[in-house]
Design an enzyme around this catalytic site. Structure first.
Site, PDB file in Angstrom:
ATOM      1  N   CYS A 256       0.821  -1.074   0.062  1.00 14.86           N
ATOM      2  CA  CYS A 256       0.179  -0.181   0.134  1.00 14.86           C
ATOM      3  C   CYS A 256       0.665   1.297   0.079  1.00 14.86           C
ATOM      4  CB  CYS A 256      -0.963   0.058   1.296  1.00 14.86           C
ATOM      5  SG  CYS A 256      -1.406  -1.580   1.928  1.00 14.86           S
ATOM      6  N   ARG A 285       6.322 -11.455   5.561  1.00 17.67           N
ATOM      7  CA  ARG A 285       5.715 -11.361   6.826  1.00 17.67           C
ATOM      8  C   ARG A 285       6.419 -12.489   7.868  1.00 17.67           C
ATOM      9  NH1 ARG A 285      -0.420 -10.088   5.080  1.00 17.67           N
ATOM     10  NH2 ARG A 285      -0.030  -8.545   3.939  1.00 17.67           N
ATOM     11  N   GLN A 303       1.625 -11.134  -4.081  1.00 14.71           N
ATOM     12  CA  GLN A 303       0.136 -10.759  -4.029  1.00 14.71           C
ATOM     13  C   GLN A 303      -0.348 -10.073  -5.345  1.00 14.71           C
ATOM     14  OE1 GLN A 303      -0.827  -8.175  -0.894  1.00 14.71           O
ATOM     15  NE2 GLN A 303      -2.416  -9.415  -0.055  1.00 14.71           N
ATOM     16  N   ASP A 305      -1.860  -7.527  -6.098  1.00 12.53           N
ATOM     17  CA  ASP A 305      -2.455  -6.275  -5.003  1.00 12.53           C
ATOM     18  C   ASP A 305      -2.820  -5.267  -5.968  1.00 12.53           C
ATOM     19  OD1 ASP A 305      -2.887  -4.984  -2.859  1.00 12.53           O
ATOM     20  OD2 ASP A 305      -0.995  -5.011  -2.022  1.00 12.53           O
ATOM     21  N   HIS A 307      -4.714  -1.114  -5.646  1.00 17.49           N
ATOM     22  CA  HIS A 307      -5.115  -0.058  -4.898  1.00 17.49           C
ATOM     23  C   HIS A 307      -5.997   0.945  -5.617  1.00 17.49           C
ATOM     24  CE1 HIS A 307      -2.179  -1.805  -2.142  1.00 17.49           C
ATOM     25  NE2 HIS A 307      -3.116  -1.484  -1.134  1.00 17.49           N
ATOM     26  N   LYS A 387     -13.305  -5.375   5.818  1.00 13.90           N
ATOM     27  CA  LYS A 387     -13.046  -6.138   4.396  1.00 13.90           C
ATOM     28  C   LYS A 387     -14.214  -7.310   4.173  1.00 13.90           C
ATOM     29  CE  LYS A 387      -9.521  -8.482   6.902  1.00 13.90           C
ATOM     30  NZ  LYS A 387      -8.038  -8.992   6.983  1.00 13.90           N
ATOM     31  N   HIS A 433      -8.483  -1.451  -1.149  1.00 14.03           N
ATOM     32  CA  HIS A 433      -7.414  -2.534  -1.216  1.00 14.03           C
ATOM     33  C   HIS A 433      -7.777  -3.749  -1.596  1.00 14.03           C
ATOM     34  CE1 HIS A 433      -4.665  -0.276   1.966  1.00 14.03           C
ATOM     35  NE2 HIS A 433      -5.962   0.216   2.090  1.00 14.03           N
TER      36      HIS A 433
HETATM   37 ZN   LIG Z   1      -3.218  -2.333   0.633  1.00 12.30          ZN
END
Ligand SMILES: [Zn+2]
Length: 565
Positions: A256, A285, A303, A305, A307, A387, A433
């Site tokens: 992010c 992580r 990911q 991912d 945004h 979420k 997200h």
């Molecule tokens: Zn994010």
């Protein structure tokens, strides 16, 4: 040895041990699927990995089963009488409903734990072959956490694999894990092919849908950035950090903040919104070593991912589009059984209650409007917002959270990422997200199970193999090979001096979708013969006709017909 017999006994002992070791737990479901057994239960406390080790130890200590287990048979009238007086995992009413007359039931008893079966178990098994998975699975049903403990029989793994036609040889292997980097994946050539196909598919899908910017960002960033986003407070336990020349850096646990950097550079006014950024970003992580689980839970993962920075006006439309995309993608992989959760505010969070009420209501209303059935997962939202979670079920009916859509009213303010609205006022965008596949590593793990390693043509590491029958056809094989390679189809040849049946059997075991056979007849007629993994065979057809068919199959990303999902 009868595999199901062993699993039945393991399951019985698992139920007994859960009942004994987790006082006040309540078993709600259990079963055996192929050679895998599971038990689902409600428990008021949190389950830890240690509990599972203790349960396994308790089972293994029951080494002389024949002496400890009391076994007797009973008809249904006496069964009901018996259970009326004995409290158990089975309710009296259910037994009344489901038991039938004229059937003999078997009752098994250790200490005060009683179980019923229609089958007579043979307790002459090797208890040391029991393998309980050391991972905590949890899912939610009607606001309650349901835990699952599951396992299989160690030395039956080969039998399971052969039954499923999975040959875990070098050919079917996708990756390795080495002790020098626990929880991190070394993809081999086959794994990279599947990974790249997934990335290509998601990228093309999104580009067709809307205007997206695909980016690549670094994985090491100064800790000051993570202080501003508050990740360093809420996420510190899981972040890897580095100190270089007295400067503190974090290895990014999520993408992010990097994407917000692009927003700061590229978005000035409301005319630039919605601004959508996509990255196949590599996150790290620091998960506990006990929770690591091959591809399913790793410390380093990519990911898909996205945004989306948008104004309030566009928010509903963007969420609806994201939900639609996620369902369309899952359909391509033939996942029909998808559980949806709304995860609400956690105890430790940022922002005021009004914004949380508003954002949770926005999601609820959209899900209701789209007539999507969902469960509420209380307290499991991100620290910055609620979420929607999309949970897929694998072949063994295990739940895996993959897709997620998260609302965030706070992070753009924390990083002073603003735009000028149509009244010339400074505004902060809402950030959505979103991940569709989630961790690519986990997703590949799920589809490998789901397809039993027989990938549909578009994902298959090798799509076609061409076989010669004798050395007289080697030139013809090479000529066809070049033609197919030119079309960017993944093709190999097999001109070894082995019998045709030997080669066909080997490539079928390796799950090659199409085998082209070139013998003298084929060479003379300028044709080919095909054997497919679906057992649809074509005798002496033209190469062009066949190639047209398979290009269509690749482009449509057709499911392999032998799988029903
Ligand atoms: Zn994010």
């Amino acid at each position: 040895m009868n595999i199901n017999n062993s699993c039945s006994i393991y399951l019985y002992l698992l139920k007994y041990s859960i009942n004994k070791m987790l006082v006040h737990s309540y078993i709600v479901n259990f079963g055996i699927i192929k050679n895998y057994f599971f038990c689902d239960f409600i428990y008021k406390k949190n389950i830890k990995t240690k509990n599972i080790y203790d349960i396994e130890k308790n089972i293994l200590n029951l080494n002389t089963l024949n002496k400890k287990i009391l076994k007797f048979n009973i008809d249904n009238i006496n069964l009901l009488k018996y259970f009326k007086n004995n409290k158990n995992i089975y309710s009296y009413n259910n037994l009344k409903k489901y038991t039938k007359s004229n059937i003999i039931y078997f009752i098994y008893k250790i200490d005060n734990f009683i179980d019923i079966s229609l089958r007579e178990f043979n307790f002459n098994i090797n208890i040391n072959n029991l393998n309980i998975e050391k991972k905590i699975y949890q899912t939610w049903y009607k606001n309650k956490i349901i835990y699952r403990i599951c396992g299989n029989e160690k030395n039956t793994l080969d039998i399971i694999k052969n039954n499923n036609n999975i040959k875990k040889n070098k050919f079917n292997k996708l990756y390795y894990i080495f002790k020098e980097s626990p929880g991190m994946i070394f993809w081999n050539n086959n794994g990279v092919i599947i990974f790249n196909e997934l990335e290509k598919y998601i990228t093309e899908k999104l580009f067709l849908y809307d205007n997206y910017f695909k980016v690549k960002t670094p994985i090491i960033l100064n800790s000051s950035l993570w202080n501003k986003t508050k990740h360093s407070i809420f996420y510190s336990k899981n972040i890897y950090n580095l100190v270089i020349n007295n400067i503190n850096y974090y290895i990014k646990p999520m993408n992010c903040p990097c994407h917000i950097k692009f927003f700061l550079k590229e978005v000035k006014s409301y005319k630039d919104l919605p601004y959508r950024i996509l990255e196949f970003g590599n996150c790290h992580r620091n998960e506990s070593s006990g929770s690591l689980h091959n591809l399913m839970r790793t410390r380093s993962f990519f990911q898909d991912d996205t945004h989306i920075f948008c104004s309030e006006k566009d928010l509903e439309n963007e969420i609806i589009k994201s939900i639609n995309i996620i369902f369309e993608v899952y359909n391509i992989f033939n996942f029909k059984n998808i559980d949806i959760f709304l995860s609400t505010r956690p105890n430790i969070k940022i922002g005021n209650e009004d914004i949380w009420n508003n954002s949770e209501n926005i999601i609820k209303n959209i899900l209701n409007k789209k007539k999507i059935i969902f469960n509420i997962n209380c307290g499991n939202g991100a620290f910055y917002g609620p979420k929607i979670e999309f949970v897929l079920k694998d072949l063994y009916n295990r739940s895996w959270q993959c897709g997620t859509i998260q609302l965030d009213f706070f992070t753009s303010k924390n990083l002073d990422a603003s735009y000028i609205d149509n009244n010339n006022n400074k505004k902060f965008p809402i950030i959505i997200h979103r991940a569709i596949l989630g961790s690519i590593e986990r997703f590949i793990g799920i589809i490998s199970n789901h397809y039993l390693n027989k990938y549909p043509l578009w994902l298959s590491p090798i799509q076609i193999i061409i076989l010669s029958i004798t050395e007289k056809q080697i030139d013809y094989v090479k000529k066809i090979f070049k033609k197919i390679l030119f079309l960017k189809i993944r093709v190999k040849i097999d001109i070894r001096n082995k019998t045709l049946n030997y080669k066909i059997r080997e490539h079928k075991l390796n799950n090659i979708p199409y085998i082209i056979i070139c013998g003298e007849k084929e060479k003379k007629n300028k044709k080919i013969t095909i054997k497919s993994i679906n057992n649809i065979n074509y005798y002496l057809i033209s190469l062009n006709k066949f190639l047209k068919k398979i290009i269509k199959e690749i482009n449509l990303k057709k499911h392999n017909e032998i799988f029903n999902g």
